[in-house]
Design a protein around this motif. Structure first.
Motif, PDB file in Angstrom:
ATOM      1  N   TYR A 109       0.821  -1.210   0.000  1.00 49.20           N
ATOM      2  CA  TYR A 109       0.000   0.000   0.000  1.00 49.20           C
ATOM      3  C   TYR A 109       0.852   1.255   0.000  1.00 49.20           C
ATOM      4  CZ  TYR A 109       0.928  -0.903   4.951  1.00 49.20           C
ATOM      5  OH  TYR A 109       1.543  -1.187   6.153  1.00 49.20           O
ATOM      6  N   VAL A 110       2.018   1.197   0.664  1.00 48.75           N
ATOM      7  CA  VAL A 110       2.929   2.350   0.647  1.00 48.75           C
ATOM      8  C   VAL A 110       3.523   2.514  -0.751  1.00 48.75           C
ATOM      9  CG1 VAL A 110       5.036   3.327   1.626  1.00 48.75           C
ATOM     10  CG2 VAL A 110       3.460   2.049   3.091  1.00 48.75           C
ATOM     11  N   LEU A 111       3.910   1.395  -1.338  1.00 50.10           N
ATOM     12  CA  LEU A 111       4.450   1.443  -2.689  1.00 50.10           C
ATOM     13  C   LEU A 111       3.429   1.979  -3.680  1.00 50.10           C
ATOM     14  CD1 LEU A 111       6.787   0.666  -4.633  1.00 50.10           C
ATOM     15  CD2 LEU A 111       5.727  -1.583  -4.820  1.00 50.10           C
ATOM     16  N   LEU A 112       2.184   1.507  -3.566  1.00 58.01           N
ATOM     17  CA  LEU A 112       1.137   1.983  -4.471  1.00 58.01           C
ATOM     18  C   LEU A 112       0.799   3.445  -4.213  1.00 58.01           C
ATOM     19  CD1 LEU A 112      -0.920   1.278  -6.676  1.00 58.01           C
ATOM     20  CD2 LEU A 112      -2.486   0.562  -4.861  1.00 58.01           C
ATOM     21  N   GLY A 113       0.781   3.852  -2.951  1.00 55.21           N
ATOM     22  CA  GLY A 113       0.436   5.230  -2.627  1.00 55.21           C
ATOM     23  C   GLY A 113       1.461   6.241  -3.096  1.00 55.21           C
ATOM     24  N   VAL A 114       2.723   5.839  -3.169  1.00 50.81           N
ATOM     25  CA  VAL A 114       3.775   6.766  -3.598  1.00 50.81           C
ATOM     26  C   VAL A 114       3.972   6.720  -5.106  1.00 50.81           C
ATOM     27  CG1 VAL A 114       6.216   7.332  -3.392  1.00 50.81           C
ATOM     28  CG2 VAL A 114       4.925   6.658  -1.362  1.00 50.81           C
ATOM     29  N   LEU A 115       4.112   5.519  -5.645  1.00 52.77           N
ATOM     30  CA  LEU A 115       4.411   5.402  -7.072  1.00 52.77           C
ATOM     31  C   LEU A 115       3.178   5.477  -7.953  1.00 52.77           C
ATOM     32  CD1 LEU A 115       7.181   2.643  -7.172  1.00 52.77           C
ATOM     33  CD2 LEU A 115       7.421   5.126  -7.128  1.00 52.77           C
ATOM     34  N   GLY A 116       1.986   5.234  -7.388  1.00 50.90           N
ATOM     35  CA  GLY A 116       0.760   5.317  -8.183  1.00 50.90           C
ATOM     36  C   GLY A 116       0.549   6.694  -8.800  1.00 50.90           C
ATOM     37  N   PRO A 117       0.564   7.755  -7.991  1.00 53.85           N
ATOM     38  CA  PRO A 117       0.412   9.102  -8.576  1.00 53.85           C
ATOM     39  C   PRO A 117       1.541   9.470  -9.540  1.00 53.85           C
ATOM     40  CG  PRO A 117      -0.026   9.148  -6.215  1.00 53.85           C
ATOM     41  CD  PRO A 117       0.531   7.787  -6.530  1.00 53.85           C
ATOM     42  N   VAL A 118       2.755   8.992  -9.268  1.00 51.26           N
ATOM     43  CA  VAL A 118       3.865   9.287 -10.169  1.00 51.26           C
ATOM     44  C   VAL A 118       3.642   8.633 -11.529  1.00 51.26           C
ATOM     45  CG1 VAL A 118       6.346   9.038 -10.525  1.00 51.26           C
ATOM     46  CG2 VAL A 118       5.467   9.567  -8.253  1.00 51.26           C
ATOM     47  N   CYS A 119       3.223   7.378 -11.519  1.00 54.78           N
ATOM     48  CA  CYS A 119       2.947   6.681 -12.785  1.00 54.78           C
ATOM     49  C   CYS A 119       1.787   7.342 -13.526  1.00 54.78           C
ATOM     50  CB  CYS A 119       2.628   5.218 -12.512  1.00 54.78           C
ATOM     51  SG  CYS A 119       4.025   4.261 -11.873  1.00 54.78           S
ATOM     52  N   LEU A 120       0.754   7.749 -12.798  1.00 53.30           N
ATOM     53  CA  LEU A 120      -0.379   8.432 -13.425  1.00 53.30           C
ATOM     54  C   LEU A 120       0.053   9.759 -14.043  1.00 53.30           C
ATOM     55  CD1 LEU A 120      -3.432   8.511 -13.959  1.00 53.30           C
ATOM     56  CD2 LEU A 120      -3.703   9.613 -11.716  1.00 53.30           C
ATOM     57  N   PHE A 121       0.949  10.458 -13.382  1.00 55.61           N
ATOM     58  CA  PHE A 121       1.453  11.730 -13.907  1.00 55.61           C
ATOM     59  C   PHE A 121       2.188  11.517 -15.227  1.00 55.61           C
ATOM     60  CE2 PHE A 121       5.097  14.648 -14.154  1.00 55.61           C
ATOM     61  CZ  PHE A 121       4.434  15.855 -14.275  1.00 55.61           C
ATOM     62  N   PHE A 122       3.041  10.512 -15.287  1.00 52.56           N
ATOM     63  CA  PHE A 122       3.788  10.259 -16.520  1.00 52.56           C
ATOM     64  C   PHE A 122       2.873   9.753 -17.631  1.00 52.56           C
ATOM     65  CE2 PHE A 122       7.512  10.199 -13.651  1.00 52.56           C
ATOM     66  CZ  PHE A 122       8.359  11.029 -14.374  1.00 52.56           C
ATOM     67  N   ILE A 123       1.836   9.027 -17.291  1.00 53.25           N
ATOM     68  CA  ILE A 123       0.873   8.593 -18.313  1.00 53.25           C
ATOM     69  C   ILE A 123       0.168   9.799 -18.920  1.00 53.25           C
ATOM     70  CG2 ILE A 123      -1.301   7.357 -18.668  1.00 53.25           C
ATOM     71  CD1 ILE A 123      -0.326   5.296 -16.640  1.00 53.25           C
ATOM     72  N   ILE A 124      -0.222  10.744 -18.094  1.00 45.60           N
ATOM     73  CA  ILE A 124      -0.877  11.960 -18.591  1.00 45.60           C
ATOM     74  C   ILE A 124       0.073  12.756 -19.485  1.00 45.60           C
ATOM     75  CG2 ILE A 124      -1.880  14.172 -17.883  1.00 45.60           C
ATOM     76  CD1 ILE A 124      -2.923  12.772 -15.387  1.00 45.60           C
ATOM     77  N   ILE A 125       1.340  12.863 -19.071  1.00 44.03           N
ATOM     78  CA  ILE A 125       2.327  13.564 -19.886  1.00 44.03           C
ATOM     79  C   ILE A 125       2.494  12.878 -21.239  1.00 44.03           C
ATOM     80  CG2 ILE A 125       4.765  14.208 -20.061  1.00 44.03           C
ATOM     81  CD1 ILE A 125       3.197  15.917 -18.132  1.00 44.03           C
ATOM     82  N   GLY A 126       2.518  11.533 -21.244  1.00 46.55           N
ATOM     83  CA  GLY A 126       2.648  10.814 -22.499  1.00 46.55           C
ATOM     84  C   GLY A 126       1.462  11.018 -23.423  1.00 46.55           C
ATOM     85  N   VAL A 127       0.253  11.047 -22.856  1.00 40.02           N
ATOM     86  CA  VAL A 127      -0.942  11.286 -23.675  1.00 40.02           C
ATOM     87  C   VAL A 127      -0.913  12.687 -24.270  1.00 40.02           C
ATOM     88  CG1 VAL A 127      -3.452  11.503 -23.595  1.00 40.02           C
ATOM     89  CG2 VAL A 127      -2.334   9.603 -22.422  1.00 40.02           C
ATOM     90  N   ILE A 128      -0.508  13.672 -23.478  1.00 42.24           N
ATOM     91  CA  ILE A 128      -0.435  15.044 -23.985  1.00 42.24           C
ATOM     92  C   ILE A 128       0.619  15.150 -25.083  1.00 42.24           C
ATOM     93  CG2 ILE A 128       0.115  17.430 -23.354  1.00 42.24           C
ATOM     94  CD1 ILE A 128      -1.071  16.902 -20.617  1.00 42.24           C
ATOM     95  N   LYS A 129       1.750  14.462 -24.917  1.00 40.05           N
ATOM     96  CA  LYS A 129       2.787  14.484 -25.950  1.00 40.05           C
ATOM     97  C   LYS A 129       2.282  13.893 -27.265  1.00 40.05           C
ATOM     98  CE  LYS A 129       6.792  14.941 -25.855  1.00 40.05           C
ATOM     99  NZ  LYS A 129       7.667  16.013 -26.401  1.00 40.05           N
ATOM    100  N   CYS A 130       1.543  12.806 -27.174  1.00 43.77           N
ATOM    101  CA  CYS A 130       0.997  12.190 -28.390  1.00 43.77           C
ATOM    102  C   CYS A 130       0.003  13.125 -29.070  1.00 43.77           C
ATOM    103  CB  CYS A 130       0.338  10.859 -28.052  1.00 43.77           C
ATOM    104  SG  CYS A 130       1.484   9.564 -27.536  1.00 43.77           S
ATOM    105  N   LEU A 131      -0.841  13.786 -28.283  1.00 41.06           N
ATOM    106  CA  LEU A 131      -1.805  14.714 -28.862  1.00 41.06           C
ATOM    107  C   LEU A 131      -1.109  15.937 -29.457  1.00 41.06           C
ATOM    108  CD1 LEU A 131      -4.677  14.578 -26.192  1.00 41.06           C
ATOM    109  CD2 LEU A 131      -4.647  13.542 -28.476  1.00 41.06           C
ATOM    110  N   GLN A 132      -0.034  16.391 -28.824  1.00 39.63           N
ATOM    111  CA  GLN A 132       0.722  17.516 -29.379  1.00 39.63           C
ATOM    112  C   GLN A 132       1.331  17.169 -30.728  1.00 39.63           C
ATOM    113  OE1 GLN A 132       3.573  18.509 -26.359  1.00 39.63           O
ATOM    114  NE2 GLN A 132       2.187  19.874 -25.258  1.00 39.63           N
ATOM    115  N   ALA A 133       1.740  15.922 -30.904  1.00 42.16           N
ATOM    116  CA  ALA A 133       2.375  15.527 -32.154  1.00 42.16           C
ATOM    117  C   ALA A 133       1.366  15.226 -33.253  1.00 42.16           C
ATOM    118  CB  ALA A 133       3.258  14.304 -31.920  1.00 42.16           C
ATOM    119  N   LYS A 134       0.201  14.685 -32.908  1.00 41.36           N
ATOM    120  CA  LYS A 134      -0.743  14.219 -33.927  1.00 41.36           C
ATOM    121  C   LYS A 134      -1.975  15.105 -34.062  1.00 41.36           C
ATOM    122  CE  LYS A 134       0.742   9.417 -33.506  1.00 41.36           C
ATOM    123  NZ  LYS A 134       0.336   8.003 -33.285  1.00 41.36           N
ATOM    124  N   ARG A 135      -2.536  15.551 -32.965  1.00 39.53           N
ATOM    125  CA  ARG A 135      -3.755  16.376 -33.018  1.00 39.53           C
ATOM    126  C   ARG A 135      -3.643  17.545 -32.041  1.00 39.53           C
ATOM    127  NH1 ARG A 135      -9.277  13.159 -32.941  1.00 39.53           N
ATOM    128  NH2 ARG A 135      -9.890  15.285 -33.514  1.00 39.53           N
TER     129      ARG A 135
END
Length: 301
Positions: free
Chosen positions: A212-238
């Motif tokens: 639960y500690v691992l998920l609580g710390v790294l979960g938001p970090v992974c979600l943040f990088f996923i959002i950044i990746g989606v925005i990067k893809c949209l910036q390049a294509k649409r």
């Protein structure tokens, strides 16, 4: 003139000379004759036969080729089988991939072709663990379970990241990391330290208190990088689908959207320098040659 002599032919102006050397040994197996080659002025050279087609071109044409028509989709799966087979032969995925890496650098093998070869290598390297487990007579069951976990873990990775072309994001990630390393020398060292030492140590430290500690710390970090990746893809294509402010990263502070700030810092602290462009290298090479020539002339004086 004898067969062992040199035949020199002049043209009408006498400016171009052709040297043709025929040896009496050229008729025997294992000897190749010299053929003519045009040279201008008073400088004459003998030229040998052109070398056979480089093996690199043959490898490039064979490995990078695809099956014709709709069967081209199956070429990657054949590359996976080839990578697994070659790794089984050498019993080491590190040897196989480390030999492929310089071939990618000189563009003999394409990066898109190395990807399935590497995936196959991950399967081939599991045979070592399976053979070791079969040699265990006491705990054969547990040993085989561990070996097959290794095998099916790699097979699962292939099923996730290869059959669907849109999920082959390791290829653009590899290109991104390669471009960053080509521009900033220190990037490779920092990447290795972070991803192979600091990040695993952080995950291990967070896993000690509980998942639960691992998920609580790294979960938001992974979600943040996923959002950044989606925005990067949209910036390049649409980019038009994003708000005007998110169509680029110019609104961020200087250290965030670019590595220029860190590059200047690394140059001051560790004396790193960027890779020079071809034009800069030529200019620097010419300047160095001039300096060497001037030094030699001054030394002679």
């Amino acid at each position: 003139m004898d067969d062992d002599d040199d035949d020199v032919d002049d043209d009408d102006d006498g400016n171009v000379l052709y040297i043709k050397r025929q040896s009496h040994r050229s008729n025997h197996a294992g000897y190749l004759p010299y053929h003519s080659r045009p040279v201008s002025g008073r400088h004459c050279q003998t030229a040998a036969l052109p070398s056979p087609r480089p093996i690199a071109l043959i490898i490039k044409k064979f490995i990078n080729a695809d099956f014709p028509g709709p069967l081209g989709y199956l070429t990657g799966y054949l590359a996976i089988i080839i990578g697994a087979g070659l790794t089984i032969i050498v019993q080491s995925s590190s040897i196989f991939t480390s030999n492929l890496t310089p071939l990618i650098g000189i563009r003999v093998i394409e990066l898109d072709r190395m990807y399935p070869l590497t995936l196959g290598s991950n399967i081939g390297t599991t045979t070592t663990a399976i053979l070791s487990a079969l040699a265990n007579t006491d705990g054969l069951r547990n040993a085989l379970q561990a070996a097959f976990c290794h095998l099916f873990f790699n097979i699962t990775g292939i099923l996730l990241f290869y059959p669907i072309p849109y999920l082959r994001f390791p290829i653009p990630l590899a290109k991104f990391l390669g471009n960053c390393t080509a521009e900033y020398r220190w990037f490779a060292i920092v990447y290795i330290l972070l991803m192979f030492f600091l990040f695993p140590a952080l995950v291990f430290a967070l896993s000690i208190p509980g998942w639960y500690v691992l998920l609580g710390v790294l979960g938001p970090v992974c979600l943040f990088f996923i959002i950044i990746g989606v925005i990067k893809c949209l910036q390049a294509k649409r980019p038009q689908s994003l708000p005007r402010k998110l169509q680029n990263w110019m609104f961020l502070p200087q250290p965030l959207p670019s590595l220029e700030h860190y590059d200047r810092t690394m140059q001051k602290v560790f004396f790193f320098k960027r890779f020079q462009t071809d034009s800069t290298e030529k200019t620097d090479t010419g300047a160095t040659s001039d300096r060497q020539a001037n030094g030699e002339s001054s030394t002679r004086l």
